[in-house]
Write an enzyme that holds these catalytic residues in place. Structure first.
Site, PDB file in Angstrom:
ATOM      1  N   LYS A  16     101.537  52.406  -1.841  1.00 25.50           N
ATOM      2  CA  LYS A  16     102.417  51.233  -1.857  1.00 25.50           C
ATOM      3  C   LYS A  16     101.643  49.917  -1.934  1.00 25.50           C
ATOM      4  O   LYS A  16     102.063  49.004  -2.631  1.00 25.50           O
ATOM      5  CB  LYS A  16     103.383  51.245  -0.665  1.00 25.50           C
ATOM      6  CG  LYS A  16     102.749  51.197   0.689  1.00 25.50           C
ATOM      7  CD  LYS A  16     103.764  51.486   1.790  1.00 25.50           C
ATOM      8  CE  LYS A  16     103.110  51.554   3.136  1.00 25.50           C
ATOM      9  NZ  LYS A  16     102.123  52.624   3.284  1.00 25.50           N
ATOM     10  N   HIS A  51      90.411  48.191   1.399  1.00 21.68           N
ATOM     11  CA  HIS A  51      91.514  47.459   0.764  1.00 21.68           C
ATOM     12  C   HIS A  51      90.993  46.217   0.046  1.00 21.68           C
ATOM     13  O   HIS A  51      91.399  45.932  -1.087  1.00 21.68           O
ATOM     14  CB  HIS A  51      92.573  47.052   1.801  1.00 21.68           C
ATOM     15  CG  HIS A  51      93.673  48.035   1.973  1.00 21.68           C
ATOM     16  ND1 HIS A  51      94.915  47.850   1.432  1.00 21.68           N
ATOM     17  CD2 HIS A  51      93.719  49.218   2.633  1.00 21.68           C
ATOM     18  CE1 HIS A  51      95.693  48.866   1.740  1.00 21.68           C
ATOM     19  NE2 HIS A  51      94.983  49.720   2.476  1.00 21.68           N
ATOM     20  N   GLU A  63      94.604  35.847   7.338  1.00 21.36           N
ATOM     21  CA  GLU A  63      94.851  36.844   8.373  1.00 21.36           C
ATOM     22  C   GLU A  63      95.847  36.276   9.374  1.00 21.36           C
ATOM     23  O   GLU A  63      95.582  35.256  10.003  1.00 21.36           O
ATOM     24  CB  GLU A  63      93.552  37.247   9.047  1.00 21.36           C
ATOM     25  CG  GLU A  63      92.605  37.953   8.094  1.00 21.36           C
ATOM     26  CD  GLU A  63      91.313  38.384   8.747  1.00 21.36           C
ATOM     27  OE1 GLU A  63      91.199  38.320   9.990  1.00 21.36           O
ATOM     28  OE2 GLU A  63      90.415  38.795   8.006  1.00 21.36           O
ATOM     29  N   ASP A  84     101.020  42.209   3.596  1.00 23.14           N
ATOM     30  CA  ASP A  84     100.646  43.614   3.807  1.00 23.14           C
ATOM     31  C   ASP A  84     100.120  43.760   5.231  1.00 23.14           C
ATOM     32  O   ASP A  84      99.013  43.335   5.514  1.00 23.14           O
ATOM     33  CB  ASP A  84      99.591  44.026   2.787  1.00 23.14           C
ATOM     34  CG  ASP A  84      99.413  45.523   2.688  1.00 23.14           C
ATOM     35  OD1 ASP A  84     100.051  46.263   3.446  1.00 23.14           O
ATOM     36  OD2 ASP A  84      98.608  45.953   1.839  1.00 23.14           O
TER      37      ASP A  84
END
Length: 173
Positions: A16, A51, A63, A84
């Site tokens: 995803k 990632h 962040e 995400d």
């Protein structure tokens, strides 16, 4: 009101995030990655590094493990945003003893005011068995409610299974 909201959901390691990154990249705008994870151990630090390497350059990473609504309020026009993920954000909220319902209300309000297209990544947690422990059940229920709220607001909802997209709402163009 925000331009376009996309929700990409699926199970753990379903592909995803990579799929959502492609959606944001295809928008052709400067990309902002709102990361909600926290690196509490070596395994998570490695996952985050993987990632970052996989998505490559061209992203501005912010962040924000708790104040996701505040981060969305600070986005300027002319960017595309990837959040995400909502699952880790909710985990962070619950571990910080914050009210998930109030935080979701705040997130929806911030989303409505955001001048940029936003793509959310989130886990689908409602297809398994009923968790044994009360905290796990509270989390599963809160995640389900959060996903329902974001899906209701989203223009496009895509479920990713084994790296393959299944369009649930809207269109990918």
């Amino acid at each position: 009101m925000t331009q376009k909201v996309t929700m990409v959901l699926g199970g753990a390691a379903s592909g995803k995030s990579a799929f959502a990154e492609g959606i944001v990249t295809d928008q052709g705008l400067p990309r902002i990655y709102l990361a909600t994870s926290q690196a509490f151990d070596d395994e998570m630090r490695e996952k985050i590094a993987d990632h970052v390497a996989a998505r490559g350059s061209g992203w501005t990473t912010i962040e924000e493990p708790l104040d996701l609504p505040g981060a969305l309020r600070r986005i300027s026009p002319g960017h595309a945003v990837l959040v995400d993920c909502l699952t880790l954000w909710l985990t962070n909220l619950m571990l910080a003893d914050r009210d998930p319902g109030a935080a979701t209300d705040d997130l929806i309000a911030a989303l409505e005011a955001c001048p940029a297209p936003v793509t959310f990544v989130t886990n689908e947690v409602g297809q398994g068995i009923v968790p044994e422990h009360a905290l796990s059940r509270r989390f599963r229920n809160a995640q389900g409610r959060l996903n329902i709220r974001i899906a209701a607001r989203a223009d496009t909802v895509v479920q990713v299974v084994a790296g393959l997209p299944n369009l649930l709402k809207g269109s990918l163009t």
